[in-house]
Design a protein around this motif. Structure first.
Motif, short mmCIF file in Angstrom:
data_model
loop_
_atom_site.label_atom_id
_atom_site.label_comp_id
_atom_site.label_asym_id
_atom_site.label_seq_id
_atom_site.Cartn_x
_atom_site.Cartn_y
_atom_site.Cartn_z
N UNK A 64 0.62 -1.19 0.05
CA UNK A 64 -0.11 0.07 0.03
C UNK A 64 0.81 1.34 -0.08
N UNK A 65 2.15 1.13 0.40
CA UNK A 65 2.87 2.38 0.45
C UNK A 65 3.29 2.52 -1.03
N UNK A 66 3.63 1.69 -1.88
CA UNK A 66 3.69 1.75 -3.12
C UNK A 66 2.43 2.51 -3.85
N UNK A 67 1.21 1.99 -3.58
CA UNK A 67 -0.12 2.69 -4.02
C UNK A 67 -0.09 4.09 -3.63
N UNK A 68 0.34 4.24 -2.31
CA UNK A 68 -0.10 5.51 -1.74
C UNK A 68 1.02 6.75 -2.52
N UNK A 70 2.51 6.21 -5.40
CA UNK A 70 2.16 6.41 -6.75
C UNK A 70 0.76 7.39 -6.98
N UNK A 71 -0.16 7.49 -6.15
CA UNK A 71 -1.32 7.97 -6.45
C UNK A 71 -1.60 9.30 -5.34
N UNK A 72 -0.34 9.60 -4.81
CA UNK A 72 -0.58 10.77 -3.75
C UNK A 72 -0.64 12.02 -4.51
N UNK A 73 -0.99 13.30 -4.05
CA UNK A 73 -0.92 14.40 -4.61
C UNK A 73 0.28 15.13 -4.04
N UNK A 84 -2.36 5.06 7.40
CA UNK A 84 -3.69 3.97 7.18
C UNK A 84 -3.07 2.63 6.84
N UNK A 85 -2.28 2.42 6.20
CA UNK A 85 -1.57 1.19 5.90
C UNK A 85 -1.04 0.42 7.18
N UNK A 86 -0.48 1.17 7.88
CA UNK A 86 0.07 0.53 9.19
C UNK A 86 -1.05 0.26 10.18
N UNK A 87 -1.94 1.05 10.20
CA UNK A 87 -3.27 0.68 11.21
C UNK A 87 -3.62 -0.78 10.76
N UNK A 128 -4.98 -5.80 -0.50
CA UNK A 128 -6.35 -5.33 -0.60
C UNK A 128 -6.35 -3.66 -0.71
N UNK A 129 -5.61 -3.28 0.64
CA UNK A 129 -5.33 -2.13 1.09
C UNK A 129 -4.73 -1.18 -0.12
N UNK A 130 -3.74 -1.85 -1.01
CA UNK A 130 -3.24 -0.97 -2.29
C UNK A 130 -4.01 -0.92 -3.39
N UNK A 131 -5.01 -2.07 -3.42
CA UNK A 131 -5.96 -1.79 -4.52
C UNK A 131 -6.90 -0.85 -4.23
N UNK A 132 -7.29 -0.42 -3.06
CA UNK A 132 -8.14 0.41 -2.39
C UNK A 132 -7.74 2.08 -2.52
N UNK A 133 -6.38 2.04 -2.80
CA UNK A 133 -5.64 3.33 -2.67
C UNK A 133 -5.84 4.05 -4.30
N UNK A 134 -5.83 3.20 -5.11
CA UNK A 134 -6.23 3.74 -6.54
C UNK A 134 -7.20 4.62 -6.67
#
Length: 135
Positions: A64-68, A70-73, A84-87, A128-134
């Motif tokens: 999910x860090x990768x997704x975060x 990649x998709x963060x502003x 969030x991923x840590x929690x 699942x977490x990573x996919x949800x961050x797209x």
């Protein structure tokens, strides 16, 4: 296309990499602190179950860090989603403990199946977490 690495893009890379690495380290420390067993001690002693479970935690947070990233502003956005991923990884560990009573004891006793199970839960939740961050 011809892409040139500029000083600005390199500084941005360092900032995102540092943020991601910092969140990963913080997550790993928090997870290690909440587990009843001593992950690092067991790994140093050659405990395969502990190493497997801990590797699953690393991957489960890194996905999910990768997704975060990649998709963060911006960096703050990436750091928040990293938190969030840590929690969610903590919740995943608590879920593993609830489903398999004594998973921490089994990891301490080097029951490899317990380590694989814990790693599997961490990685599944991370995916699942990573996919949800797209977006």
């Amino acid at each position: 296309m011809n892409h040139i690495i500029t000083a600005e893009s390199f500084v941005a890379f360092l900032a995102y990499f540092g943020t991601g690495l910092g969140v990963l380290i913080a997550a790993v420390v928090v997870v290690a602190l909440i587990t009843p067993h001593r992950d690092f001690t067991l790994i140093r002693q050659g405990n395969a179950a502990a190493a497997t479970a801990f590797a699953g935690t690393l991957v489960g947070v890194a996905l999910p860090l990768h997704a975060a990233i990649s998709h963060s502003v911006n960096l703050a956005d990436a750091a928040i989603w990293g938190a969030v991923a840590t929690v969610l990884q903590i919740v995943a560990y608590l879920l593993a403990r609830a489903v398999v009573g004594g998973v921490s004891r089994q990891i301490t006793e080097n029951t490899v199946s317990a380590g694989i199970f814990a790693a599997g839960i961490s990685i599944a939740v991370g995916l699942i977490n990573a996919a949800s961050m797209t977006p």
